[in-house]
Every structure is written in C-alpha cells, then in structure tokens.
Design a protein around this motif. Structure first.
Motif, PDB file in Angstrom:
ATOM      1  N   ALA A  23       0.815  -1.213   0.000  1.00 23.45           N
ATOM      2  CA  ALA A  23       0.000   0.000   0.000  1.00 23.45           C
ATOM      3  C   ALA A  23       0.846   1.259   0.000  1.00 23.45           C
ATOM      4  CB  ALA A  23      -0.922  -0.007   1.218  1.00 23.45           C
ATOM      5  N   GLY A  24       2.107   1.144   0.461  1.00 25.94           N
ATOM      6  CA  GLY A  24       2.982   2.306   0.476  1.00 25.94           C
ATOM      7  C   GLY A  24       3.604   2.627   1.814  1.00 25.94           C
ATOM      8  N   PHE A  25       3.409   1.765   2.815  1.00 30.82           N
ATOM      9  CA  PHE A  25       4.032   1.983   4.120  1.00 30.82           C
ATOM     10  C   PHE A  25       5.410   1.325   4.174  1.00 30.82           C
ATOM     11  CE2 PHE A  25      -0.439   2.609   5.267  1.00 30.82           C
ATOM     12  CZ  PHE A  25      -0.352   3.755   6.047  1.00 30.82           C
ATOM     13  N   GLU A  26       6.292   1.943   4.943  1.00 33.30           N
ATOM     14  CA  GLU A  26       7.620   1.385   5.179  1.00 33.30           C
ATOM     15  C   GLU A  26       7.765   1.091   6.659  1.00 33.30           C
ATOM     16  OE1 GLU A  26      12.208   2.903   4.883  1.00 33.30           O
ATOM     17  OE2 GLU A  26      10.871   3.342   3.208  1.00 33.30           O
ATOM     18  N   HIS A  27       8.102  -0.143   7.006  1.00 32.27           N
ATOM     19  CA  HIS A  27       8.142  -0.530   8.411  1.00 32.27           C
ATOM     20  C   HIS A  27       9.360   0.045   9.131  1.00 32.27           C
ATOM     21  CE1 HIS A  27       4.791  -3.116   7.564  1.00 32.27           C
ATOM     22  NE2 HIS A  27       4.802  -3.593   8.794  1.00 32.27           N
ATOM     23  N   ALA A  28       9.087   0.816  10.171  1.00 35.10           N
ATOM     24  CA  ALA A  28      10.152   1.269  11.058  1.00 35.10           C
ATOM     25  C   ALA A  28      10.477   0.190  12.075  1.00 35.10           C
ATOM     26  CB  ALA A  28       9.722   2.549  11.781  1.00 35.10           C
ATOM     27  N   LEU A  29       9.469  -0.663  12.379  1.00 39.74           N
ATOM     28  CA  LEU A  29       9.651  -1.721  13.359  1.00 39.74           C
ATOM     29  C   LEU A  29       8.526  -2.737  13.227  1.00 39.74           C
ATOM     30  CD1 LEU A  29      11.157  -2.747  16.003  1.00 39.74           C
ATOM     31  CD2 LEU A  29       9.395  -1.489  17.266  1.00 39.74           C
ATOM     32  N   ALA A  30       8.862  -4.017  13.421  1.00 42.09           N
ATOM     33  CA  ALA A  30       7.854  -5.074  13.542  1.00 42.09           C
ATOM     34  C   ALA A  30       8.159  -5.840  14.819  1.00 42.09           C
ATOM     35  CB  ALA A  30       7.890  -6.013  12.335  1.00 42.09           C
ATOM     36  N   VAL A  31       7.154  -6.029  15.661  1.00 41.95           N
ATOM     37  CA  VAL A  31       7.309  -6.696  16.950  1.00 41.95           C
ATOM     38  C   VAL A  31       6.509  -7.995  16.936  1.00 41.95           C
ATOM     39  CG1 VAL A  31       7.207  -6.437  19.455  1.00 41.95           C
ATOM     40  CG2 VAL A  31       7.385  -4.403  17.998  1.00 41.95           C
ATOM     41  N   GLU A  32       7.139  -9.092  17.337  1.00 46.54           N
ATOM     42  CA  GLU A  32       6.460 -10.394  17.317  1.00 46.54           C
ATOM     43  C   GLU A  32       7.044 -11.303  18.394  1.00 46.54           C
ATOM     44  OE1 GLU A  32       4.471 -13.792  16.825  1.00 46.54           O
ATOM     45  OE2 GLU A  32       3.873 -11.818  16.063  1.00 46.54           O
ATOM     46  N   LEU A  33       6.180 -12.081  19.036  1.00 47.96           N
ATOM     47  CA  LEU A  33       6.589 -12.982  20.108  1.00 47.96           C
ATOM     48  C   LEU A  33       7.191 -14.281  19.585  1.00 47.96           C
ATOM     49  CD1 LEU A  33       6.508 -13.792  23.164  1.00 47.96           C
ATOM     50  CD2 LEU A  33       4.200 -14.681  22.721  1.00 47.96           C
ATOM     51  N   ASP A  34       6.584 -14.856  18.536  1.00 45.88           N
ATOM     52  CA  ASP A  34       6.968 -16.179  18.063  1.00 45.88           C
ATOM     53  C   ASP A  34       8.279 -16.131  17.279  1.00 45.88           C
ATOM     54  OD1 ASP A  34       6.170 -19.071  17.545  1.00 45.88           O
ATOM     55  OD2 ASP A  34       6.443 -18.320  15.504  1.00 45.88           O
ATOM     56  N   ALA A 399      -2.892  -9.056  36.649  1.00 47.54           N
ATOM     57  CA  ALA A 399      -2.739 -10.516  36.667  1.00 47.54           C
ATOM     58  C   ALA A 399      -2.181 -11.045  35.345  1.00 47.54           C
ATOM     59  CB  ALA A 399      -4.089 -11.176  36.962  1.00 47.54           C
ATOM     60  N   ARG A 400      -2.360 -10.283  34.274  1.00 49.74           N
ATOM     61  CA  ARG A 400      -1.879 -10.720  32.957  1.00 49.74           C
ATOM     62  C   ARG A 400      -0.396 -11.018  32.975  1.00 49.74           C
ATOM     63  NH1 ARG A 400       2.228  -9.028  29.121  1.00 49.74           N
ATOM     64  NH2 ARG A 400       1.598  -9.891  27.117  1.00 49.74           N
ATOM     65  N   ASN A 401       0.382 -10.260  33.721  1.00 52.61           N
ATOM     66  CA  ASN A 401       1.830 -10.413  33.697  1.00 52.61           C
ATOM     67  C   ASN A 401       2.269 -11.791  34.192  1.00 52.61           C
ATOM     68  OD1 ASN A 401       2.386  -7.696  32.765  1.00 52.61           O
ATOM     69  ND2 ASN A 401       1.744  -7.015  34.797  1.00 52.61           N
ATOM     70  N   ASP A 402       1.708 -12.219  35.317  1.00 58.09           N
ATOM     71  CA  ASP A 402       2.058 -13.544  35.841  1.00 58.09           C
ATOM     72  C   ASP A 402       1.501 -14.656  34.960  1.00 58.09           C
ATOM     73  OD1 ASP A 402       3.445 -12.476  37.973  1.00 58.09           O
ATOM     74  OD2 ASP A 402       1.721 -12.505  39.324  1.00 58.09           O
ATOM     75  N   LEU A 403       0.263 -14.478  34.477  1.00 63.54           N
ATOM     76  CA  LEU A 403      -0.342 -15.497  33.618  1.00 63.54           C
ATOM     77  C   LEU A 403       0.419 -15.638  32.311  1.00 63.54           C
ATOM     78  CD1 LEU A 403      -4.113 -14.685  34.205  1.00 63.54           C
ATOM     79  CD2 LEU A 403      -2.934 -16.787  34.863  1.00 63.54           C
ATOM     80  N   PHE A 404       0.881 -14.504  31.775  1.00 59.36           N
ATOM     81  CA  PHE A 404       1.643 -14.542  30.531  1.00 59.36           C
ATOM     82  C   PHE A 404       2.921 -15.346  30.716  1.00 59.36           C
ATOM     83  CE2 PHE A 404       4.936 -13.027  27.687  1.00 59.36           C
ATOM     84  CZ  PHE A 404       4.300 -13.080  26.461  1.00 59.36           C
ATOM     85  N   LEU A 405       3.620 -15.095  31.797  1.00 64.20           N
ATOM     86  CA  LEU A 405       4.855 -15.842  32.056  1.00 64.20           C
ATOM     87  C   LEU A 405       4.567 -17.327  32.274  1.00 64.20           C
ATOM     88  CD1 LEU A 405       6.695 -13.348  34.430  1.00 64.20           C
ATOM     89  CD2 LEU A 405       7.243 -13.861  32.037  1.00 64.20           C
ATOM     90  N   GLN A 406       3.461 -17.611  32.919  1.00 66.36           N
ATOM     91  CA  GLN A 406       3.104 -19.004  33.209  1.00 66.36           C
ATOM     92  C   GLN A 406       2.790 -19.779  31.938  1.00 66.36           C
ATOM     93  OE1 GLN A 406      -0.093 -19.326  36.039  1.00 66.36           O
ATOM     94  NE2 GLN A 406      -0.289 -21.555  35.802  1.00 66.36           N
ATOM     95  N   TYR A 407       2.087 -19.133  30.999  1.00 60.71           N
ATOM     96  CA  TYR A 407       1.626 -19.837  29.804  1.00 60.71           C
ATOM     97  C   TYR A 407       2.373 -19.435  28.529  1.00 60.71           C
ATOM     98  CZ  TYR A 407      -2.300 -21.123  32.789  1.00 60.71           C
ATOM     99  OH  TYR A 407      -3.055 -21.611  33.815  1.00 60.71           O
ATOM    100  N   ARG A 408       3.467 -18.724  28.680  1.00 61.03           N
ATOM    101  CA  ARG A 408       4.156 -18.174  27.504  1.00 61.03           C
ATOM    102  C   ARG A 408       4.499 -19.228  26.454  1.00 61.03           C
ATOM    103  NH1 ARG A 408       8.916 -13.728  27.057  1.00 61.03           N
ATOM    104  NH2 ARG A 408       9.458 -14.109  24.883  1.00 61.03           N
ATOM    105  N   ALA A 409       4.876 -20.411  26.878  1.00 60.55           N
ATOM    106  CA  ALA A 409       5.312 -21.450  25.935  1.00 60.55           C
ATOM    107  C   ALA A 409       4.208 -21.890  24.987  1.00 60.55           C
ATOM    108  CB  ALA A 409       5.835 -22.663  26.700  1.00 60.55           C
ATOM    109  N   ARG A 410       2.964 -21.676  25.369  1.00 56.90           N
ATOM    110  CA  ARG A 410       1.869 -22.106  24.498  1.00 56.90           C
ATOM    111  C   ARG A 410       1.074 -20.938  23.918  1.00 56.90           C
ATOM    112  NH1 ARG A 410      -2.283 -24.847  28.914  1.00 56.90           N
ATOM    113  NH2 ARG A 410      -3.450 -22.968  29.448  1.00 56.90           N
ATOM    114  N   ILE A 411       1.545 -19.713  24.140  1.00 56.50           N
ATOM    115  CA  ILE A 411       0.889 -18.549  23.541  1.00 56.50           C
ATOM    116  C   ILE A 411       1.445 -18.322  22.154  1.00 56.50           C
ATOM    117  CG2 ILE A 411       0.632 -16.043  23.676  1.00 56.50           C
ATOM    118  CD1 ILE A 411       0.565 -16.288  26.686  1.00 56.50           C
ATOM    119  N   SER A 412       0.535 -18.159  21.176  1.00 60.09           N
ATOM    120  CA  SER A 412       0.981 -17.888  19.811  1.00 60.09           C
ATOM    121  C   SER A 412      -0.007 -16.959  19.133  1.00 60.09           C
ATOM    122  CB  SER A 412       1.095 -19.184  19.035  1.00 60.09           C
ATOM    123  OG  SER A 412      -0.119 -19.875  19.005  1.00 60.09           O
TER     124      SER A 412
END
Length: 412
Positions: A23-34, A399-412
């Motif tokens: 479309a005409g955008f240039e990425h300054a940054l892309a952030v991704e967990l996986d 609570a998200r912070n602790d839950l995220f760390l707990q389940y991080r391996a299966r978050i995608s």
C-alpha cells in the motif's frame, strides 16, 4: 524517503506487513513474540528492524521511541474474542487489544489499524468496543469498526475480519473503507496448478469438485498441537470439496494417486488460499507445522493492502469528505459511564431505552465480564455503578503479567 512509516505489533509472519508495504508503508519496526514468525520476517525483509518478544515488555521495544509514526498497526491475539473459545475478553492473559489502543497515547500515530476475529463484533463485547471508541475520542482520534470479508478482496476464502481504524481529526473525513472487488476464483481454480505439480493427472478432475471458496483457514495455537484445517464444520466443507482436512501434506499428490484420491493441502496451497500469490510473494521458514500456523494465523495480504491504501488516501486528503459512523455499541455502558454515582435499574432502562428488566440484567452481566460493576443493595432496592476496565493496558500489578509468564510457551 517514504513519507509513511509504520510500527506493527503482533506482526506474525508478515501477512499484514506485506499488504501494508504494497500500500505504500515502510516498516520502522515489527514486533512479534513467536521466534519462527520472526525468522520468516527476517528472511523476507532483512533490512527491517524486528523486535522479538512480548510486545508489552519495554525491554523488547519502547513505544515512546516511535512517537509520531504514520501508522500503528497490529493483529493482536484472537483467542480472547474467538467464537470457538471461551470469549474471556479482558480476563484472558492473551488480550492485548486494550493495551494496543492505549499505546496511541504514547506513540501518537497519525492512524491506528487493528484487526481481529468476528467474535469481537458480537453483542458479548459491546461494552468493550464502546470503551475503545470512547478512549480514542478522548485521545483526539475518530474511530470506526467494520467487518470485512476477505473474499471481497480477491481472497478465495470466507475469513471475516473485524477491523478498527482510527485517524486524527484532520484526516478522518477522507477515510473511506475500500470498495469490494469481483468474487475470487474458487478453490479448484486457485490450486489446480499446485495440485498437479507432482504429476497427478487427475488434478483437473479434482478441481471441478472444489467449486467454491474455502472456509476460514484456522492456524491454531501451540496449545492445540499439530496442523489441520479447522473445526468440524470446516472439515465437512473441505470434505465436500474432496480435500482431506485432517492434516497438511508435505507435497502435492504424486503421479500414481488414483482419480478418487482425496488430497491434503500443502503449506504452499494454504498460503495461496490466504492471499499470497505472485503479486504477494513470501517465503515461510521453519518446519511444516510452524509454517502452517504462521500462514493460518495471518491477516490476508490483499485485505491489508486495501485497508492500508485507504488510510494513505486519507492522509493525502483524496476524494470526498464524509462523516464517520458514531455507532453506539452499548447504551447501558454509556449510561453507567455518564453517571457520577450509583444508578437505579429504572433510570438505566429509561436512558438505555430498554423495556425488559431481564434484558438489563443480561447486559449488566456481560459488562461485568470486562468491567468491575459495583452493586449497591438497600432492602429491595439495587443500584449499579461502573468501575474500572479489567483489561490489561500496561499495569505492572495486572494478573496478565504472571499469567503470561506461566503460559508463555503455548501462547501464539
């Protein structure tokens, strides 16, 4: 230099990124967990800056460093809103929609683009959506939701996506949702050459059976194991097109396969159904299941291209001016939010134009899933007051912070 830069969060393997680039955008940054998706992004765009990790972790990237970017975009996790899931919304540790909206205050982009599943458009999330619109209004943006069908943009797949676009007041009147395109080719016409690539002489015969567009491709999650083409209803639709939906093949059918063979799709075939083509070239890295998950969870590039182009036209003030739709998603939420204190059910029903007390109770119940709703009882009298939004917006003690760390391996 390109006048329109973008920061993309939860970028996945690059479906939205490629469409926005077209479309005409240039990425300054892309952030991704996986990490697998990050490898795919690096393989295709070595010059891009890729930040790998939790998008809400400031050690991964600092939103303030990208203040004033043209576009903040993202495809934040879908499970919190998915009809196929529990629809936990603000109570799901994967929910980053509210957090992403909050970054507008920090980044102050010229526009915001977020996409998610159709479930977010349902009555269950009326209050959540209203909160998002109201918050963006407070930040000086004009926002609008729209449910777009991928099949309206040349993608041979149903795939409804719920899109939020917000722009600053000077650009918003020039934003028009992209016009739909002619119907896409069916699955058979889309894949016949790939199905014949291994020498299978019955590919043309098969293609005549696959005479409709595909059901929504479901990439799935790390939690649910290997790749297949979706839930029971989707598998039934694939079966009617003579496709074995119980897995993904390593290669196209070989020459010795009989005419009644029911093939599985390869990752290359699934990618084409998602909108990747000669016009949208992309290479996926990793093992088969990882590739399939990257492809299946993506935002189809042609849809991102169409919406991104519409945003750029608004930046350029092209076309006629228009009024954004000021859709009221939840009158009960708005009535509670406008009140300084507790409100009686009778008052709420009058303001919200509701006739049925049971409907009011139902709506309060839905709101209480995403907001703290205080209930005051005096004898037989009950009053309500809207409390804080439960969603994660960056709070250190959430609570998200602790839950995220707990389940991080299966978050995608």
């Amino acid at each position: 230099m390109n006048a329109f830069d973008a920061v993309e969060i939860c970028a996945g393997a690059g479906g939205q990124a490629l469409g926005l680039e077209k479309a005409g955008f240039e990425h300054a940054l892309a952030v991704e967990l996986d990490s697998n998706a990050c490898n795919t992004l690096r393989a295709n765009r070595p010059s891009w800056k890729i930040a790998e990790g939790d998008v809400a972790d400031e050690s991964v990237w600092r939103p303030v460093d990208y203040q004033g970017v043209s576009l903040l975009a993202g495809g934040v996790p879908c499970p919190p809103f998915s009809i196929a899931g529990k629809q936990l919304g603000a109570n799901d540790e994967r929910d980053l929609f509210a957090w992403a909206v909050n970054q507008v205050e920090v980044v102050q982009p010229r526009a915001l683009l977020l996409e998610n599943v159709r479930g977010l458009s349902m009555p269950r999330f009326a209050g959540y959506r209203q909160h998002v619109l109201d918050h963006l209004t407070e930040l000086g943006y004009i926002a609008e939701w729209r449910l777009l069908q991928a099949s309206d943009f040349g993608v041979p797949q149903l795939r409804p996506r719920f899109i939020l676009v917000a722009l600053k007041a000077e650009d918003a009147p020039y934003f028009h949702w992209p016009e739909t395109q002619p119907p896409p080719p069916n699955v058979g016409a889309t894949l016949v050459d790939l199905m014949a690539a291994g020498g299978w002489r019955w590919a043309e015969r098969w293609s005549r059976k696959a005479d409709r567009i595909a059901p929504t491709i479901v990439g799935g999650s790390k939690k649910h194991g290997g790749a297949d083409l979706g839930p029971t209803r989707a598998k039934r639709a694939w079966d009617e097109m003579a496709v074995d939906a119980m897995g993904v093949a390593d290669a196209a059918p070989s020459a010795d396969k009989p005419k009644d063979h029911k093939p599985k799709l390869t990752c290359e075939m699934v990618a084409r159904i998602q909108g990747w083509s000669d016009k949208y070239e992309w290479e996926f890295t990793g093992r088969k299941t990882s590739k399939y998950r990257q492809i299946g969870n993506a935002f189809p590039p042609p849809v991102a291209h169409a919406v991104g182009a519409a945003i750029i036209r608004a930046f350029k003030h092209e076309g006629s001016r228009r009024e954004f739709e000021n859709t009221e998603h939840d009158s009960v939420y708005r009535a509670l939010r406008a009140s300084d204190g507790f409100v009686t059910p009778e008052r709420l029903m009058k303001i919200s134009r509701l006739d049925d007390p049971a409907e009011l109770e139902r709506r309060i119940g839905l709101l209480s899933r995403d907001f703290h709703v205080e209930i005051q009882t005096e004898g037989t009298k009950t009053r309500y007051k809207l409390g804080d939004f439960k969603a994660f917006t960056g709070q250190q003690d959430h609570a998200r912070n602790d839950l995220f760390l707990q389940y991080r391996a299966r978050i995608s």
